[in-house]
Design a protein around this motif. Structure first.
Motif, PDB file in Angstrom:
ATOM      1  N   GLU A   1       0.826  -1.213   0.000  1.00 44.49           N
ATOM      2  CA  GLU A   1       0.000   0.000   0.000  1.00 44.49           C
ATOM      3  C   GLU A   1       0.861   1.264   0.000  1.00 44.49           C
ATOM      4  N   THR A   2       1.842   1.323   0.879  1.00 43.74           N
ATOM      5  CA  THR A   2       2.713   2.504   0.940  1.00 43.74           C
ATOM      6  C   THR A   2       3.501   2.655  -0.356  1.00 43.74           C
ATOM      7  N   TYR A   3       3.965   1.527  -0.884  1.00 51.63           N
ATOM      8  CA  TYR A   3       4.677   1.550  -2.162  1.00 51.63           C
ATOM      9  C   TYR A   3       3.795   2.163  -3.258  1.00 51.63           C
ATOM     10  N   ALA A   4       2.537   1.746  -3.315  1.00 52.59           N
ATOM     11  CA  ALA A   4       1.615   2.256  -4.339  1.00 52.59           C
ATOM     12  C   ALA A   4       1.396   3.762  -4.174  1.00 52.59           C
ATOM     13  N   LYS A   5       1.321   4.240  -2.924  1.00 55.88           N
ATOM     14  CA  LYS A   5       1.131   5.677  -2.673  1.00 55.88           C
ATOM     15  C   LYS A   5       2.339   6.476  -3.159  1.00 55.88           C
ATOM     16  N   TYR A   6       3.533   5.981  -2.860  1.00 56.94           N
ATOM     17  CA  TYR A   6       4.752   6.669  -3.296  1.00 56.94           C
ATOM     18  C   TYR A   6       4.834   6.725  -4.824  1.00 56.94           C
ATOM     19  N   ILE A   7       4.457   5.628  -5.452  1.00 60.54           N
ATOM     20  CA  ILE A   7       4.469   5.578  -6.922  1.00 60.54           C
ATOM     21  C   ILE A   7       3.476   6.594  -7.485  1.00 60.54           C
ATOM     22  N   GLU A   8       2.282   6.632  -6.889  1.00 64.70           N
ATOM     23  CA  GLU A   8       1.212   7.499  -7.386  1.00 64.70           C
ATOM     24  C   GLU A   8       1.576   8.975  -7.298  1.00 64.70           C
ATOM     25  N   ARG A   9       2.256   9.364  -6.209  1.00 65.15           N
ATOM     26  CA  ARG A   9       2.595  10.780  -6.057  1.00 65.15           C
ATOM     27  C   ARG A   9       3.974  11.120  -6.632  1.00 65.15           C
ATOM     28  N   GLY A  10       4.633  10.136  -7.240  1.00 69.34           N
ATOM     29  CA  GLY A  10       5.891  10.391  -7.935  1.00 69.34           C
ATOM     30  C   GLY A  10       7.118  10.399  -7.045  1.00 69.34           C
ATOM     31  N   SER A  11       6.974   9.944  -5.776  1.00 68.24           N
ATOM     32  CA  SER A  11       8.129   9.895  -4.881  1.00 68.24           C
ATOM     33  C   SER A  11       9.059   8.743  -5.248  1.00 68.24           C
ATOM     34  N   ILE A  12       8.493   7.741  -5.912  1.00 69.28           N
ATOM     35  CA  ILE A  12       9.295   6.646  -6.449  1.00 69.28           C
ATOM     36  C   ILE A  12       9.032   6.571  -7.937  1.00 69.28           C
ATOM     37  N   GLU A  13      10.097   6.558  -8.713  1.00 71.00           N
ATOM     38  CA  GLU A  13       9.982   6.484 -10.169  1.00 71.00           C
ATOM     39  C   GLU A  13      10.808   5.299 -10.663  1.00 71.00           C
ATOM     40  N   ILE A  14      10.179   4.439 -11.454  1.00 67.49           N
ATOM     41  CA  ILE A  14      10.867   3.283 -12.016  1.00 67.49           C
ATOM     42  C   ILE A  14      10.702   3.343 -13.528  1.00 67.49           C
ATOM     43  N   ALA A  15      11.832   3.368 -14.233  1.00 63.22           N
ATOM     44  CA  ALA A  15      11.745   3.565 -15.686  1.00 63.22           C
ATOM     45  C   ALA A  15      12.952   2.949 -16.379  1.00 63.22           C
ATOM     46  N   PRO A  16      12.812   2.631 -17.677  1.00 63.17           N
ATOM     47  CA  PRO A  16      13.972   2.149 -18.439  1.00 63.17           C
ATOM     48  C   PRO A  16      15.052   3.216 -18.513  1.00 63.17           C
ATOM     49  N   LEU A  17      16.282   2.793 -18.705  1.00 58.43           N
ATOM     50  CA  LEU A  17      17.418   3.712 -18.735  1.00 58.43           C
ATOM     51  C   LEU A  17      17.264   4.792 -19.801  1.00 58.43           C
ATOM     52  N   ALA A  18      16.675   4.444 -20.931  1.00 56.70           N
ATOM     53  CA  ALA A  18      16.532   5.410 -22.022  1.00 56.70           C
ATOM     54  C   ALA A  18      15.740   6.651 -21.598  1.00 56.70           C
ATOM     55  N   TYR A  19      14.890   6.518 -20.574  1.00 58.36           N
ATOM     56  CA  TYR A  19      14.063   7.634 -20.116  1.00 58.36           C
ATOM     57  C   TYR A  19      14.851   8.657 -19.294  1.00 58.36           C
ATOM     58  N   MET A  20      16.101   8.349 -18.970  1.00 60.34           N
ATOM     59  CA  MET A  20      16.911   9.262 -18.172  1.00 60.34           C
ATOM     60  C   MET A  20      17.548  10.372 -19.019  1.00 60.34           C
ATOM     61  N   ARG A  21      17.565  10.200 -20.324  1.00 59.70           N
ATOM     62  CA  ARG A  21      18.240  11.157 -21.210  1.00 59.70           C
ATOM     63  C   ARG A  21      17.609  12.549 -21.101  1.00 59.70           C
ATOM     64  N   GLY A  22      18.475  13.551 -21.023  1.00 63.87           N
ATOM     65  CA  GLY A  22      18.001  14.926 -21.027  1.00 63.87           C
ATOM     66  C   GLY A  22      17.546  15.461 -19.682  1.00 63.87           C
ATOM     67  N   ARG A  23      17.656  14.665 -18.635  1.00 63.96           N
ATOM     68  CA  ARG A  23      17.176  15.097 -17.329  1.00 63.96           C
ATOM     69  C   ARG A  23      18.345  15.429 -16.397  1.00 63.96           C
ATOM     70  N   THR A  24      18.066  16.268 -15.397  1.00 70.33           N
ATOM     71  CA  THR A  24      18.997  16.482 -14.296  1.00 70.33           C
ATOM     72  C   THR A  24      18.303  15.972 -13.040  1.00 70.33           C
ATOM     73  N   LEU A  25      18.927  15.009 -12.355  1.00 69.89           N
ATOM     74  CA  LEU A  25      18.286  14.337 -11.234  1.00 69.89           C
ATOM     75  C   LEU A  25      18.838  14.878  -9.926  1.00 69.89           C
ATOM     76  N   SER A  26      18.083  15.804  -9.321  1.00 74.62           N
ATOM     77  CA  SER A  26      18.518  16.442  -8.079  1.00 74.62           C
ATOM     78  C   SER A  26      17.723  15.918  -6.890  1.00 74.62           C
ATOM     79  N   ASN A  27      18.351  15.952  -5.706  1.00 75.76           N
ATOM     80  CA  ASN A  27      17.720  15.525  -4.453  1.00 75.76           C
ATOM     81  C   ASN A  27      17.062  14.155  -4.577  1.00 75.76           C
ATOM     82  N   ALA A  28      17.772  13.235  -5.206  1.00 73.95           N
ATOM     83  CA  ALA A  28      17.215  11.907  -5.458  1.00 73.95           C
ATOM     84  C   ALA A  28      18.248  10.838  -5.138  1.00 73.95           C
ATOM     85  N   PHE A  29      17.757   9.661  -4.799  1.00 74.33           N
ATOM     86  CA  PHE A  29      18.595   8.474  -4.649  1.00 74.33           C
ATOM     87  C   PHE A  29      18.348   7.649  -5.910  1.00 74.33           C
ATOM     88  N   ILE A  30      19.364   7.523  -6.730  1.00 77.77           N
ATOM     89  CA  ILE A  30      19.203   6.940  -8.066  1.00 77.77           C
ATOM     90  C   ILE A  30      19.968   5.626  -8.149  1.00 77.77           C
TER      91      ILE A  30
END
Length: 332
Positions: free
Chosen positions: A204-233
């Motif tokens: 349940e908590t996992y689903a909430k984090y996913i829904e509000r964008g606190s956890i993001e899971i994506a293929p590597l190709a989706y990282m292009r062009g972004r700057t990832l700040s204040n995150a654990f990657i």
């Protein structure tokens, strides 16, 4: 003729004695078999008899196991086998360092602790460094421990979000040939990350984090062009990232972030002619301040002991093939 020696190790209590003995003296029998000694119990003492070097190693193993038992740690076949491995390197005492720190606590209240010296070095490196590479075989806890630390960091408000990514490459499969939309296609590749997060947070908590964008899971190709700040990657299965993808990923690093890159360089599934970005990065970045590269080995495998034997069998085969000149990574 090898001179025999006798060493005494005091258990200090019935409970600790029984834990170290194991079911039907299984642990004791394994120590005797592996180190070629005789061990008997006299009251609350272990009496070790054998060649001086082997007896010393067996005594150090027993002392380490007793310390684990005193600290409430499990004394099972895996721990016994690992202590024996360390004893062969005269490092059996190192295992006592592992029970002092709790890496994380699952939503069910289970404490996650390092089980090997290699894992401890890996966890310490992640806590200390901005970028950490964890390179080693399957079963060493590379991904799981990184996810545990990521969840802890977010709970403690050290980061605002967790980003987990993997290259969408597995054993030559092409995503375009798989049925379903993109999410359906990449989900199987990201399943180990989902499982680790759900164990730490609960569904349940996992689903909430996913829904509000606190956890993001994506293929590597989706990282292009972004700057990832204040995150654990976390980049998982990084051996399947190309050099270009690895450079792209590493240069996404932003303020307040922490990166962990995990992979097994013996399991590269890239097409012929493509070299692994993980191997390249480990060589290029080995002397860069703020980056730690931790190599885990078969000694750090914490799954079923059979996994360690499988890893070693393949390592022996790789070495034989390299000696004979017929080693070929593209066959993997």
């Amino acid at each position: 003729m090898t001179e025999k020696t006798v060493k005494k190790v005091s258990a200090g209590g019935v409970d600790k004695l029984q834990k170290v003995l194991g079911t039907f003296d299984e642990n004791l029998n394994n120590i005797m078999k592996e180190l070629g000694v005789l061990i008997r119990v006299d009251g609350l003492d272990f009496i070790v008899e054998g060649a001086e070097d082997n007896a010393a190693k067996a005594a150090s193993v027993l002392q380490s196991l007793l310390t684990l038992a005193e600290n409430g740690e499990a004394v099972d076949g895996n721990r016994v086998a690992y202590c024996i491995e360390l004893a062969h390197e005269n490092k059996a005492g190192d295992i006592t360092k592992l029970s002092s720190d709790t890496v994380a606590v699952t939503y069910r209240g289970k404490q996650i602790k390092c089980k090997t010296v290699g894992q401890k070095a890996y966890v310490d490196a992640i806590k200390k460094s901005g970028v950490t590479f964890g390179i080693g075989p399957a079963g060493t806890g590379k991904t799981y421990l990184a996810v545990c630390l990521a969840v802890q960091a977010m709970k403690q408000k050290q980061v605002e979000k967790i980003i987990l990514t993997r290259p969408a490459v597995e054993a030559g499969e092409k995503l375009g040939f798989l049925p379903g939309d993109l999410q359906t296609k990449v989900d199987p590749y990201l399943r180990p990350l989902y499982d680790a997060l759900q164990e730490m947070l609960g569904v349940e908590t996992y689903a909430k984090y996913i829904e509000r964008g606190s956890i993001e899971i994506a293929p590597l190709a989706y990282m292009r062009g972004r700057t990832l700040s204040n995150a654990f990657i976390i980049l998982d299965e990084a051996q399947n990232a190309t050099r270009e993808q690895m450079k792209m990923f590493l240069t996404r690093f932003g303020d307040g972030s922490k990166m962990v890159i995990t992979g097994d360089i013996t399991q590269i599934d890239l097409p012929n002619g493509k070299s692994s970005g993980l191997e390249h990065a480990a060589e290029v970045l080995k002397d860069v301040d703020g980056i730690d590269i931790i190599y885990l080995s078969d000694k750090d495998v914490v799954r079923n002991p059979l996994v360690m034997k499988i890893v070693r069998a393949y390592d022996r085969d790789d070495k034989r093939r390299n000696r004979n000149g017929d080693g070929n990574k593209t066959e993997q």
